[in-house]
Design a protein around this motif. Structure first.
Motif, PDB file in Angstrom:
ATOM      1  N   ARG A   2       0.834  -1.208   0.000  1.00  0.00           N
ATOM      2  CA  ARG A   2       0.000   0.000   0.000  1.00  0.00           C
ATOM      3  C   ARG A   2       0.866   1.254   0.000  1.00  0.00           C
ATOM      4  O   ARG A   2       0.522   2.250  -0.649  1.00  0.00           O
ATOM      5  CB  ARG A   2      -0.925  -0.008   1.229  1.00  0.00           C
ATOM      6  N   GLU A  37       3.753   5.890  -5.601  1.00  0.00           N
ATOM      7  CA  GLU A  37       3.627   5.971  -7.051  1.00  0.00           C
ATOM      8  C   GLU A  37       2.543   6.964  -7.463  1.00  0.00           C
ATOM      9  O   GLU A  37       2.688   7.722  -8.421  1.00  0.00           O
ATOM     10  CB  GLU A  37       3.320   4.589  -7.623  1.00  0.00           C
ATOM     11  N   GLU A  38       1.429   6.961  -6.718  1.00  0.00           N
ATOM     12  CA  GLU A  38       0.339   7.897  -6.997  1.00  0.00           C
ATOM     13  C   GLU A  38       0.788   9.335  -6.740  1.00  0.00           C
ATOM     14  O   GLU A  38       0.432  10.257  -7.482  1.00  0.00           O
ATOM     15  CB  GLU A  38      -0.877   7.548  -6.164  1.00  0.00           C
ATOM     16  N   THR A  65       2.301   1.842  -3.464  1.00  0.00           N
ATOM     17  CA  THR A  65       1.222   2.314  -4.336  1.00  0.00           C
ATOM     18  C   THR A  65       0.940   3.792  -4.085  1.00  0.00           C
ATOM     19  O   THR A  65       0.761   4.582  -5.019  1.00  0.00           O
ATOM     20  CB  THR A  65      -0.052   1.489  -4.098  1.00  0.00           C
TER      21      THR A  65
END
Length: 227
Positions: free
Chosen positions: A215, A221-222, A218
């Protein structure tokens, strides 16, 4: 409420595992006064091992929580590695020393002219052998339990520890110990329960940490994609 959510499971864990200790002590009592005396004397020197491992477990919880709160979860894995290595580096030599010097240490608490001296020392060495020689496994168990708590999960390690350190031993007492009614078989339940509980704690930590890191990556990266 979050503080209660972290603290209540810890309190319940210690309270319920204490019940398991009472039941195990009653099993020791069924073996006679000599065994009771030997086990009680061994408990005095057994505590020499408990202090450093308790400290490491608390350190693991604190460093894990601090790094998680600071947004540095990638540092948690080195904390886990270093704590486990420290447990082994301290625990294995201390357990070996406790075993090899067990009889002189036990002899401090009982007069040499006591008619039951040899029997009490022999009974005490049973506890030293099965618990003292393998106590570093308990250190690993406590450290992994602390790491999971540091990740913000308090109920999971409570359930695992209660099952391993309490329920499993009670089952052992009312099954295997009833068939083989000896002090050796009774205290064999400790290393067995420590190995089982440690394995489950390690599995819980690995699964939770991997999901958390997935998580986190992720989210990173966002964030990078939004710039």
């Amino acid at each position: 409420m979050r503080l209660l959510g972290m603290g209540v499971p810890v309190g319940l864990q210690f309270s319920i595992t204490a019940i398991g200790s009472v039941i195990l002590q009653s099993a020791v009592n069924s073996l006679g006064a000599v065994c009771v005396s030997g086990v009680a004397v061994a408990g005095k020197i057994y505590m020499l091992l408990a202090c450093p491992f308790d400290a490491l477990a608390m350190a693991a919880t604190n460093f894990t929580g601090q790094n998680l709160g600071a947004g540095k979860p990638e540092r948690i894995k080195p904390v886990y590695r270093d704590c486990i290595l420290t447990v082994l580096l301290i625990g294995v030599p201390m357990c070996a020393l406790l075993y090899f010097f067990g009889q002189p240490l036990l002899g401090i608490y009982i007069a040499k002219d006591d008619p039951a001296y040899a029997s009490v020392i022999a009974s005490g060495m049973v506890r030293v052998t099965y618990m003292g020689m393998t106590y570093f496994v308990c250190g690993i168990m406590e450290t992994c339990c602390g790491m999971v708590r540091g990740l913000g999960r308090s109920w999971m390690p409570m359930v695992v520890t209660i099952f391993g350190a309490c329920v499993l031993r009670i089952i052992w007492i009312y099954t295997i110990f009833q068939t083989h009614h000896t002090l050796d078989v009774l205290y064999l339940s400790y290393p067995v329960s420590w190995v089982v509980t440690s394995a489950v704690h390690v599995l819980c930590f690995v699964l939770i940490y991997r999901r958390m890191m997935a998580r986190w990556y992720t989210h990173k990266e966002e964030e990078n994609a939004s710039y």
